[in-house]
Each structure stands twice: as structure tokens, then as C-alpha cells.
Design a protein around this motif. Structure first.
Motif, PDB file in Angstrom:
ATOM      1  N   UNK A  43       0.818  -1.216   0.000  1.00  0.00           N
ATOM      2  CA  UNK A  43       0.000   0.000   0.000  1.00  0.00           C
ATOM      3  C   UNK A  43       0.847   1.260   0.000  1.00  0.00           C
ATOM      4  N   UNK A  44       2.006   1.207   0.649  1.00  0.00           N
ATOM      5  CA  UNK A  44       2.867   2.390   0.736  1.00  0.00           C
ATOM      6  C   UNK A  44       3.464   2.784  -0.606  1.00  0.00           C
ATOM      7  N   UNK A  45       3.314   1.957  -1.628  1.00  0.00           N
ATOM      8  CA  UNK A  45       3.790   2.320  -2.955  1.00  0.00           C
ATOM      9  C   UNK A  45       2.978   3.470  -3.538  1.00  0.00           C
ATOM     10  N   UNK A  46       1.705   3.558  -3.149  1.00  0.00           N
ATOM     11  CA  UNK A  46       0.830   4.596  -3.710  1.00  0.00           C
ATOM     12  C   UNK A  46       0.126   5.442  -2.650  1.00  0.00           C
ATOM     13  N   UNK A  47       0.198   5.032  -1.391  1.00  0.00           N
ATOM     14  CA  UNK A  47      -0.523   5.729  -0.318  1.00  0.00           C
ATOM     15  C   UNK A  47       0.476   6.209   0.718  1.00  0.00           C
ATOM     16  N   UNK A  48       0.287   7.421   1.213  1.00  0.00           N
ATOM     17  CA  UNK A  48       1.208   7.977   2.208  1.00  0.00           C
ATOM     18  C   UNK A  48       1.087   7.223   3.519  1.00  0.00           C
ATOM     19  N   UNK A  49       2.142   7.291   4.327  1.00  0.00           N
ATOM     20  CA  UNK A  49       2.175   6.576   5.597  1.00  0.00           C
ATOM     21  C   UNK A  49       1.060   7.023   6.533  1.00  0.00           C
ATOM     22  N   UNK A  50       0.796   8.330   6.581  1.00  0.00           N
ATOM     23  CA  UNK A  50      -0.225   8.822   7.514  1.00  0.00           C
ATOM     24  C   UNK A  50      -1.622   8.368   7.110  1.00  0.00           C
ATOM     25  N   UNK A  51      -1.911   8.343   5.801  1.00  0.00           N
ATOM     26  CA  UNK A  51      -3.223   7.876   5.349  1.00  0.00           C
ATOM     27  C   UNK A  51      -3.381   6.379   5.553  1.00  0.00           C
ATOM     28  N   UNK A  52      -2.293   5.651   5.375  1.00  0.00           N
ATOM     29  CA  UNK A  52      -2.341   4.209   5.607  1.00  0.00           C
ATOM     30  C   UNK A  52      -2.569   3.910   7.084  1.00  0.00           C
ATOM     31  N   UNK A  53      -1.942   4.701   7.943  1.00  0.00           N
ATOM     32  CA  UNK A  53      -2.148   4.553   9.379  1.00  0.00           C
ATOM     33  C   UNK A  53      -3.605   4.775   9.744  1.00  0.00           C
ATOM     34  N   UNK A  54      -4.196   5.842   9.209  1.00  0.00           N
ATOM     35  CA  UNK A  54      -5.591   6.159   9.513  1.00  0.00           C
ATOM     36  C   UNK A  54      -6.511   5.029   9.080  1.00  0.00           C
ATOM     37  N   UNK A  55      -6.331   4.542   7.861  1.00  0.00           N
ATOM     38  CA  UNK A  55      -7.207   3.477   7.364  1.00  0.00           C
ATOM     39  C   UNK A  55      -7.000   2.183   8.144  1.00  0.00           C
ATOM     40  N   UNK A  56      -5.744   1.891   8.506  1.00  0.00           N
ATOM     41  CA  UNK A  56      -5.449   0.649   9.224  1.00  0.00           C
ATOM     42  C   UNK A  56      -6.145   0.597  10.574  1.00  0.00           C
ATOM     43  N   UNK A  57      -6.192   1.745  11.253  1.00  0.00           N
ATOM     44  CA  UNK A  57      -6.726   1.772  12.618  1.00  0.00           C
ATOM     45  C   UNK A  57      -8.195   2.177  12.698  1.00  0.00           C
ATOM     46  N   UNK A  58      -8.840   2.434  11.559  1.00  0.00           N
ATOM     47  CA  UNK A  58     -10.246   2.848  11.599  1.00  0.00           C
ATOM     48  C   UNK A  58     -11.160   2.008  10.716  1.00  0.00           C
ATOM     49  N   UNK A  59     -10.646   1.478   9.609  1.00  0.00           N
ATOM     50  CA  UNK A  59     -11.498   0.802   8.630  1.00  0.00           C
ATOM     51  C   UNK A  59     -12.291  -0.346   9.242  1.00  0.00           C
ATOM     52  N   UNK A  60     -11.642  -1.174  10.040  1.00  0.00           N
ATOM     53  CA  UNK A  60     -12.292  -2.367  10.591  1.00  0.00           C
ATOM     54  C   UNK A  60     -12.946  -2.124  11.947  1.00  0.00           C
ATOM     55  N   UNK A  61     -12.832  -0.901  12.477  1.00  0.00           N
ATOM     56  CA  UNK A  61     -13.366  -0.609  13.812  1.00  0.00           C
ATOM     57  C   UNK A  61     -14.865  -0.871  13.937  1.00  0.00           C
ATOM     58  N   UNK A  62     -15.703  -0.480  12.947  1.00  0.00           N
ATOM     59  CA  UNK A  62     -17.149  -0.756  13.096  1.00  0.00           C
ATOM     60  C   UNK A  62     -17.465  -2.220  13.362  1.00  0.00           C
ATOM     61  N   UNK A  63     -16.611  -3.130  12.895  1.00  0.00           N
ATOM     62  CA  UNK A  63     -16.838  -4.557  13.139  1.00  0.00           C
ATOM     63  C   UNK A  63     -16.739  -4.888  14.626  1.00  0.00           C
ATOM     64  N   UNK A  64     -15.891  -4.143  15.354  1.00  0.00           N
ATOM     65  CA  UNK A  64     -15.744  -4.391  16.793  1.00  0.00           C
ATOM     66  C   UNK A  64     -17.046  -4.139  17.542  1.00  0.00           C
ATOM     67  N   UNK A  65     -17.812  -3.187  17.045  1.00  0.00           N
ATOM     68  CA  UNK A  65     -19.045  -2.819  17.738  1.00  0.00           C
ATOM     69  C   UNK A  65     -20.148  -3.868  17.576  1.00  0.00           C
ATOM     70  N   UNK A  66     -19.909  -4.858  16.734  1.00  0.00           N
ATOM     71  CA  UNK A  66     -20.880  -5.939  16.560  1.00  0.00           C
ATOM     72  C   UNK A  66     -20.762  -7.003  17.640  1.00  0.00           C
ATOM     73  N   UNK A  67     -19.678  -6.944  18.422  1.00  0.00           N
ATOM     74  CA  UNK A  67     -19.433  -7.958  19.455  1.00  0.00           C
ATOM     75  C   UNK A  67     -19.950  -7.483  20.813  1.00  0.00           C
TER      76      UNK A  67
END
Length: 299
Positions: free
Chosen positions: A172-196
Motif C-alpha cells: 500500500x505504501x507504494x501509492x498511499x502515504x504513511x499517515x493515510x495508511x495509518x488512519x485506514x489501518x486503525x479505523x477501517x475495521x473498527x465498526x466490526x468491533x461494535x458488533x461484538x
């Protein structure tokens, strides 16, 4: 190259503090799943708070690249973080960490297939020396460890999840900046946690807690052991290859061991000191070898 090693080494140092803070939370009655989920949720809240200033436009990027970024986020939230904390419930911290640090082998295998990174026999030997060093460091003489087949699956699963996270991050870092990758990594799957249901039970328990040690530990594992740790790791990953970065992260059990010595006042056995030496020498040599390879490729 040197800056990349420094970033990854500092990241691993912060990760090494998780066990100390996690012990407080386990003693307070939180499960491994709850510690991991609340840790990620607090981190997500902080990231969303600074989104307009730091991460503006990242949601559009996540929408356009979801096929890569969603698996990357699931790998770090569930495959790495969640499985590791669950493994500690079944196996204890020592064995869970030992299994997690089989990750260098998984990373080198995945990196060879998906990143085209070529690792010679010397590099493979150093990786196995590093893993052997971790085994020596985590050797707890006289302590009985209850083995569980399910726990072993969770432990190895956390190592594979960590490897997938590292390799997908490198792609992903080939086309996406480190800060944007960090944001997506730590937020994209978060809504799934709320299902538990366990997530909500943990949040309710935390809201009723008046123990400052509990709140402080959650802040520490979230801001230091997750947010800052990942910021440094992502930036380091842009400067060194995935397999090298993973070997350097074996500093983490060293930090965890030293904290146990100075805070819990545990005494290291001679074999553990030997493990410390193995890891430091392996990480140093792998960094030197990687630097020479990059220098020769430029020439």
C-alpha cells in the motif's frame, strides 16, 4: 536507512510496554478481547478528532482503495492485535509473545511471494537466530505454562496476521502515504468491533471504573502502544524492507523483559542474557546486510 531502523526500533520499544500496562487491565477484570477492542476504539476516537486537520480526504481514499485497505485493517485489528490478546488468555503472556515472534519467518515467506524480496541464506540464518534469541529471552525457568491447542492456533494466527499486516502495508505504501495508511489501518475495521457484545461489556465496565490506573493504562496502550507505535512503524517501513523491519521489532521482548526486571524485580537467567545478545547481534547484522544490498543495487 538508519532513520528507518530508528523509527522501527522505537516503535518496538513502545510495543514492549504493552505487557506492563496490560497486566494492570487483566488484573482489573478485563478480558484480552476487551483490552484489544477498547484499545483500538480509543485510538480511533483520537484519529477522528484530528481528521479535519491531519487526515482530510482519507475517507475518499479508503473508498477508492478498499480492496487493499480493508484486508490491511482487518489484519492489524483482528489478525494481529485481537488474536494476540486472546492468545495471552489461553497461554499466558510469555508463550503468546514467543509465538508472535515467529512472524519474521512468515514475513519473509510472504514478502518473497508478494513483494519480490529476495532473501539469501545468510539473512535466513539471521532470522532464525533472532527467533532463537526470543525463545531464550522468554524462557521462564520453574514456571508452568498450560498449553492449549486453541491458544496455540490464536498465537500462530497473531504472527501470521502481523506478517500480512506488514506485507500489505508495504504494498500500500507504494501509492498511499504513511499517515493515510495509518488512519485506514486503525479505523477501517473498527465498526466490526461494535458488533461484538464483549466490546460493549468492556466499555460499560470501563465507564463504571474509578481506578485511575485502569484509565491510565488504557490511555497508554492506546496512545503510546498503538497510535505512536504505528506512526513510527509506518514511517520506518517506507525506508527499510518488510523482513528487516520485522527482525528489528524483536527488540520488543527485550523491552518487556527489562521492564519485568526493573519493575517486577525479576532476575534474568544466563540463558536469557544469551538470548538478548542473539537478538541484538541478529538485528544489527540484518540491518548492515540490508544496507549493503541497497547500496550495491544503486551502484
Amino acid at each position: 536507512m538508519k532513520l528507518g531502523i530508528l523509527f522501527v526500533a522505537t516503535s518496538a520499544t513502545l510495543a514492549g510496554t504493552l505487557g506492563t500496562f496490560g497486566t494492570v487491565l487483566f488484573d482489573a477484570g478485563f478480558s484480552g478481547f476487551q483490552v484489544a477492542s477498547i484499545r483500538m476504539l480509543i485510538t480511533c476516537v483520537v484519529l477522528l478528532a484530528v481528521y479535519p486537520i491531519v487526515f482530510r480526504g482519507c475517507f475518499a481514499l479508503m473508498r477508492d482503495n478498499w480492496k487493499l485497505l480493508l484486508p490491511h485493517s482487518i489484519a492489524v485489528v483482528f489478525g494481529f492485535s485481537m488474536l494476540f490478546f486472546i492468545a495471552t488468555e489461553y497461554l499466558g503472556v510469555t508463550l503468546a509473545v514467543a509465538l508472535l515472534y515467529t512472524a519474521p519467518i512468515w514475513v519473509m515467506i510472504l514478502a518473497s511471494f508478494f513483494l519480490g524480496e529476495i532473501s539469501g541464506l545468510v539473512k535466513w540464518a539471521l532470522v532464525f537466530c533472532s527467533v532463537a534469541g526470543v525463545a531464550f529471552v522468554l524462557n521462564t525457568q520453574g514456571q508452568e505454562i498450560k498449553l492449549s491447542l486453541l491458544g496455540l492456533c490464536f498465537g500462530f494466527g497473531s504472527a501470521i496476521g502481523y506478517a500480512i499486516f506488514a506485507v500489505l502495508g508495504k504494498i500500500a505504501l507504494r501509492t498511499i502515504s504513511a499517515k493515510n495508511l495509518l488512519f485506514s489501518a486503525l479505523t477501517f475495521a473498527i465498526p466490526l468491533l461494535l458488533l461484538f457484545p464483549s466490546t460493549w461489556q468492556g466499555l460499560e465496565q470501563l465507564s463504571q471504573s474509578r481506578d485511575l490506573n485502569v484509565w491510565g493504562s488504557f490511555v497508554a496502550v492506546s496512545l503510546l502502544g498503538t497510535l505512536l507505535m504505528n506512526v513510527l512503524y509506518m514511517n520506518g517501513l517506507t525506508r527499510i524492507n518488510a523482513s528487516t523491519a520485522t527482525v528489528i521489532t524483536t527488540i520488543e521482548p527485550l523491552v518487556a523483559t527489562f521492564l519485568a526486571v526493573f519493575i517486577v524485580q525479576e532476575i534474568l537467567a544466563p540463558s536469557q542474557y544469551f538470548g538478548v545478545l542473539l537478538i541484538i547481534v541478529s538485528a544489527t547484522l540484518i540491518g548492515i546486510l540490508d544496507g549493503r544490498i541497497k547500496k550495491e543495487s544503486k551502484n
